[in-house]
Design an enzyme around this catalytic site. Sequence first.
Site, PDB file in Angstrom:
ATOM      1  N   GLY A  14     -64.042 -59.688 -38.462  1.00  0.00           N
ATOM      2  CA  GLY A  14     -62.678 -59.297 -38.790  1.00  0.00           C
ATOM      3  C   GLY A  14     -61.840 -60.448 -39.304  1.00  0.00           C
ATOM      4  N   CYS A  16     -66.271 -50.990 -27.844  1.00  0.00           N
ATOM      5  CA  CYS A  16     -65.199 -51.983 -27.860  1.00  0.00           C
ATOM      6  C   CYS A  16     -64.228 -51.735 -26.718  1.00  0.00           C
ATOM      7  CB  CYS A  16     -64.473 -51.965 -29.206  1.00  0.00           C
ATOM      8  SG  CYS A  16     -63.844 -50.358 -29.678  1.00  0.00           S
ATOM      9  N   GLY A  49     -65.705 -54.047 -36.031  1.00  0.00           N
ATOM     10  CA  GLY A  49     -66.818 -54.917 -35.675  1.00  0.00           C
ATOM     11  C   GLY A  49     -66.355 -56.093 -34.852  1.00  0.00           C
ATOM     12  N   SER A  50     -67.047 -57.189 -34.984  1.00  0.00           N
ATOM     13  CA  SER A  50     -66.750 -58.371 -34.181  1.00  0.00           C
ATOM     14  C   SER A  50     -65.474 -59.057 -34.669  1.00  0.00           C
ATOM     15  CB  SER A  50     -67.912 -59.362 -34.269  1.00  0.00           C
ATOM     16  OG  SER A  50     -67.976 -59.936 -35.566  1.00  0.00           O
ATOM     17  N   GLU A  74     -60.216 -53.309 -36.529  1.00  0.00           N
ATOM     18  CA  GLU A  74     -60.524 -52.809 -35.184  1.00  0.00           C
ATOM     19  C   GLU A  74     -61.680 -53.650 -34.665  1.00  0.00           C
ATOM     20  OE1 GLU A  74     -58.796 -50.752 -33.585  1.00  0.00           O
ATOM     21  OE2 GLU A  74     -57.683 -49.577 -35.072  1.00  0.00           O
TER      22      GLU A  74
END
Length: 502
Positions: A240, A291, A235-236, A257
């Site tokens: 994270g 991403c 995610g963002s 990630e």
Amino acid sequence: MSYTTDVQTIFKALGLVLPSDSPTGLAVHTPIDGSLLARVAVSTAAQASAAIARAHTRYLSWRDVPAPKRGELVRALGEAVRRHKEPLGRLITLETGKIVQEGLGEVQEVVDICEFAVGLSRQLYGLSIASERPDHKLLETWHPLGVVGIISAFNFPMAVFAWNAALALVCGNTLMWKPSEKTPLSALALNGLLLQTAQTQGLDVAGLSELLIGDRLVGEALVSHPDVRLVSATGSTGMGRAVGVACASLFKRSLLELGGNNAAIVCPSANLELVVRGAVFSAAGTAGQRCTSLRRLIVHRSIYASLLASLARVFERLSVGDPLATGTLVGPLIDQRAFDAMQQALAQAKEGGAQVHFGGREAVGEMSAFYVRPAIVELATQSGPMLRETFAPILYVVPYDSFEKAIALNNAVAHGLSSAVFTQDLREAELFTSARGSDCGIANVNIGTSGAEIGGAFGGEKETGGGRESGSDAWKAYMRRATNTINYGRTLPLAQGIKFEV
């Protein structure tokens, strides 16, 4: 047929029952036209705690199953997903707005990682190490870790889970999955197939793979529970950072990630046909909501004008529309928040003197959905919104004069996920992929920044999180390492020649 009926038909085709609508449940809307797909019950704190307890209990027996036997479950799951590729792909399109071919491509990723993990189930190998002591040997062995928590993002609602789940299962772990609240139906479908497959093999499914539906509070319950030994979060960067800090405070592992502000360098010798093809897919595919999407194009000044003109012609005629329709290449943004972030970034770029091409809202069906034409933004220098990730189809273009400067621009952002260089010069390609080149986890040559294969480890550096998923030796993240010293002699010599006589 309404999209709600479409979802019900898909679940029926999978042999699954879509949970009945909960009036107070989580509303799931399709980005295609903004209409309601379903309402899904949200997991309570008590339910989350009970699910984690079941997963921990199941782990205690699952770890004793031989790894090749665990691989049989993953093989069967891959076969089940392959049989149901069409309805699963359509469900992804309904829930994310991806075009049909990209939805099918994501389902294929699930199949591919299952095949990879099946082979891996017979290759969970350690090392034998030379000992300094006579009649001794050192071994490195690998063992299951425990309950693996998976937090997935909306843009890959099935693949991200599968990258983690296939490896974690063959490594002897059980699963807790918290999907994005924007795409819980894809999670219900894939997790349902996994449990259905396990049942057909006569396995106890309680605790094997538990699903938690909800918002940040559910995610926090997952991260903070002591029986969850690894949290793999996609995610963002903000999300994270919170997960990483929480895991560190509990001395548990995190596999992060996160975002990517990915660049491609275009050299004077580049094959411009490859550049256009690679840049357009990487920048506009999935409506720029990967991403690994291409955000920055760093172009040698000598070819800047001609390449920009070619890109503009393609962007102008890109087919933007209903992702279920044949011929559509760019579907909608996920929601208004994504649209607003894109428009704010474009406005900021204009204020900074940039020339903006396209990027406006497109009239497609009901205007409650958010369709946009992918944007090209020309900048004299790398600055402003070009230095951050905006999860939308914006391609910033900036000129360069020296290759060393281009590499410096590639590296001069907070993220370090994916990167690319287009060149026919061997020296430039080798320099880009060397220690003095790209600082990203992925460094490609003559191919775009998106579209990674499952055979390689996937992930990046800096604010991308540092984790690795999928191929290579990423399986080691899901296991604990033990060093074993075995004395098969009749004496007990100490290391480093220490004498300790009693």
